[in-house]
Design an enzyme around this catalytic site. Structure first.
Site, mmCIF file in Angstrom:
data_model
loop_
_atom_site.group_PDB
_atom_site.id
_atom_site.type_symbol
_atom_site.label_atom_id
_atom_site.label_comp_id
_atom_site.label_asym_id
_atom_site.label_seq_id
_atom_site.Cartn_x
_atom_site.Cartn_y
_atom_site.Cartn_z
ATOM 1 N N ASP A 108 35.205 114.190 70.582
ATOM 2 C CA ASP A 108 35.493 113.994 72.007
ATOM 3 C C ASP A 108 36.584 114.956 72.441
ATOM 4 O OD1 ASP A 108 35.431 112.412 74.575
ATOM 5 O OD2 ASP A 108 37.542 112.231 74.037
ATOM 6 N N LYS A 116 34.525 116.675 78.933
ATOM 7 C CA LYS A 116 34.754 116.071 80.255
ATOM 8 C C LYS A 116 35.037 117.163 81.280
ATOM 9 C CE LYS A 116 37.236 112.530 77.647
ATOM 10 N NZ LYS A 116 37.838 113.299 76.551
ATOM 11 N N GLY A 128 38.908 112.159 68.371
ATOM 12 C CA GLY A 128 39.516 112.662 69.606
ATOM 13 C C GLY A 128 40.441 113.836 69.337
ATOM 14 N N HIS A 130 35.994 113.230 84.108
ATOM 15 C CA HIS A 130 37.226 112.791 83.433
ATOM 16 C C HIS A 130 37.887 111.611 84.144
ATOM 17 C CE1 HIS A 130 40.335 114.528 80.474
ATOM 18 N NE2 HIS A 130 40.614 113.262 80.664
ATOM 19 N N TYR A 137 41.812 119.663 78.044
ATOM 20 C CA TYR A 137 42.605 119.682 76.803
ATOM 21 C C TYR A 137 42.871 121.118 76.327
ATOM 22 C CZ TYR A 137 41.176 114.730 76.285
ATOM 23 O OH TYR A 137 40.924 113.395 76.474
ATOM 24 N N VAL A 185 19.889 108.208 73.636
ATOM 25 C CA VAL A 185 20.572 109.045 72.645
ATOM 26 C C VAL A 185 21.486 108.170 71.779
ATOM 27 C CG1 VAL A 185 22.377 110.809 72.515
ATOM 28 C CG2 VAL A 185 20.464 111.112 74.057
#
Ligand SMILES: NC(=O)c1ccc[n+]([C@@H]2O[C@H](COP(=O)([O-])OP(=O)(O)OC[C@H]3O[C@@H](n4cnc5c(N)ncnc54)[C@H](OP(=O)(O)O)[C@@H]3O)[C@@H](O)[C@H]2O)c1
Length: 292
Positions: free
Chosen positions: A47, A77, A22, A110, A52, A14
Site C-alpha cells: 500500500d 492513492k 504499508g 486518498h 508518499y 479481485v
C-alpha cells in the site's frame, strides 16, 4: 518464510491478501529495501500513495524481485490536488509510470475534499473509467465518512471496493465500519497498530496493559495481537515498518487465535477520536505530485 495467507474477495471479484505492507513515511531511498524484505517474508500486497513520494521505490522492489507481476497486489492513492476527471486520469499515468506497471490492482481516492466535492466525484468517475478499461482491477476510497460515501454512491455507479480508514484499539470508528459493511465495502485499517499516534507523539496502544497481557498469554507481541484482532473482526491490515525483524513480526499472525473474551477486552479500549480531520484546506498545504 512463505505463508499462504487467506484473501478477501473485493466487490470487483479481485482477491486481496489479509495482511498488506504499508510504506507511509518510508523514505524513498529506503522503500525498495523495505518492500524487498516484505516480499521475502511473504507479503504480497503493498500500500503506497502518490503523496508518499515513494512509488518508484515500490516499483524498484518489484523489478528486483523474481515475483510475477500477477503475484503482487499493488495499491496506490490519488492525492487531492489531482482530483477532477482529466487530472485523475493523468494521475493514474503518473503513478503507473513511477510503479513501472501498466495496471494497478487497487486505486483509491486518498481523502474526500469537502470544499471541492464535485471534483472528488469527477475523480471517482475517472477511477470508474480506468476500471472499465482494465487499467485498474478495483477502485475505492480512503478516509470517507458515511455522509460523503452516501453522496458519492448517489452520484456514481460503482460502490467502492474499500474504504481505508484509521482503525486501531484506541480509534475504532464503529459507525463508519458498520456503514462500510452494510454496503459491501471492505474496511482497510490504516495505522493498524496505532502508528500515526506514535508519529505525532501520542500515547501508543503498543504499550497498553491489556494488550501486553493478552500478548503474553499467547507468546506474541502487542503488535501481533492488534493485527490478529483486526483480522478476526474482518478488517484488512497494512502495517508499516522499515525494520526487517518487525516486518517479519507483523506478518507472523496466522498461527494463533484470540478468544471472544479477549476481542471484547480490546474493543473496550476505544478512546473515540481520529487523527484525520474532515475539513483540511488542501490548497493551503501546497503539495504537488510530480510527473514521473
Ligand atoms: N489512507 C491514509 O490516510 C493513511 C494514513 C496513514 C497510514 N496509511 C497506510 O497505513 C499504513 C500503516 O499505517 P502507519 O504507517 O501510520 O502505522 P502503523 O503501521 O500502525 O505503525 C507504524 C509505526 O510503528 C512502528 N512499528 C512497526 N511495527 C512495529 C512492531 N512490530 N513493534 C513496534 N513498533 C512497530 C513503525 O516504526 P519502524 O518503521 O521504525 O519499525 C512505525 O513507527 C501506512 O504505511 C500507509 O500505507 C494510510
Amino acid at each position: 518464510m512463505t505463508t499462504t495467507q487467506p484473501h478477501f474477495t473485493l466487490n470487483s471479484g479481485v482477491e486481496l491478501p489479509h495482511v498488506g505492507f504499508g510504506v507511509f513515511q518510508t523514505p524513498q531511498d529506503e522503500t525498495a529495501d523495505a518492500v524487498q524484505t516484505a516480499f521475502e517474508v511473504g507479503y504480497r500486497h503493498i500500500d503506497t500513495a502518490a503523496v508518499y513520494g515513494n512509488e518508484e521505490g515500490v516499483g524498484d522492489a518489484l523489478r528486483r524481485s523474481e515475483l510475477a507481476r500477477s503475484d503482487v497486489f499493488l495499491e496506490t492513492k490519488i492525492w487531492v490536488v489531482d482530483y477532477g476527471y482529466e487530472q485523475t486520469l493523468h494521475a493514474f499515468d503518473k503513478s503507473a509510470a513511477k510503479l513501472g506497471v501498466d495496471q494497478i490492482d487497487l486505486l483509491i481516492l486518498h481523502q474526500a475534499d469537502p470544499q471541492a466535492f464535485d471534483r472528488t466525484i469527477q475523480a471517482y468517475k475517472a477511477l470508474e473509467a480506468l476500471l472499465a478499461d482494465g487499467r485498474v482491477r478495483a477502485i475505492g476510497v480512503s478516509n470517507f465518512l458515511p455522509v460523503r460515501l452516501e453522496r458519492l454512491m448517489h452520484e456514481t455507479d460503482i460502490v467502492p471496493a474499500v474504504n481505508q480508514i484509521e482503525v486501531h484499539p484506541y480509534t475504532q470508528q464503529r459507525e463508519l465500519q458498520a456503514f462500510n459493511r452494510e454496503h459491501g465495502i471492505l474496511t482497510q485499517a490504516w495505522s493498524p497498530i496505532g502508528g500515526l499516534r506514535t508519529y505525532n507523539g501520542g500515547d501508543t496502544p503498543l504499550a497498553n496493559d491489556t494488550l501486553v497481557a493478552i500478548a503474553q498469554a499467547h507468546g506474541k507481541t502487542p503488535a501481533q495481537v492488534m493485527l490478529r484482532w483486526h483480522l478476526q473482526e474482518g478488517r484488512q491490515v497494512i502495517p508499516k515498518s522499515v525494520r526487517p525483524a518487525r516486518i517479519a513480526e507483523n506478518f507472523d499472525v496466522f498461527d494463533f487465535e484470540l478468544s471472544p473474551e479477549e476481542i471484547a477486552r480490546i474493543d473496550e479500549l476505544e478512546q473515540g477520536m481520529t487523527m484525520v480531520p474532515d475539513d483540511v484546506d488542501f490548497d493551503a498545504l501546497g503539495i504537488e505530485i510530480p510527473e514521473s
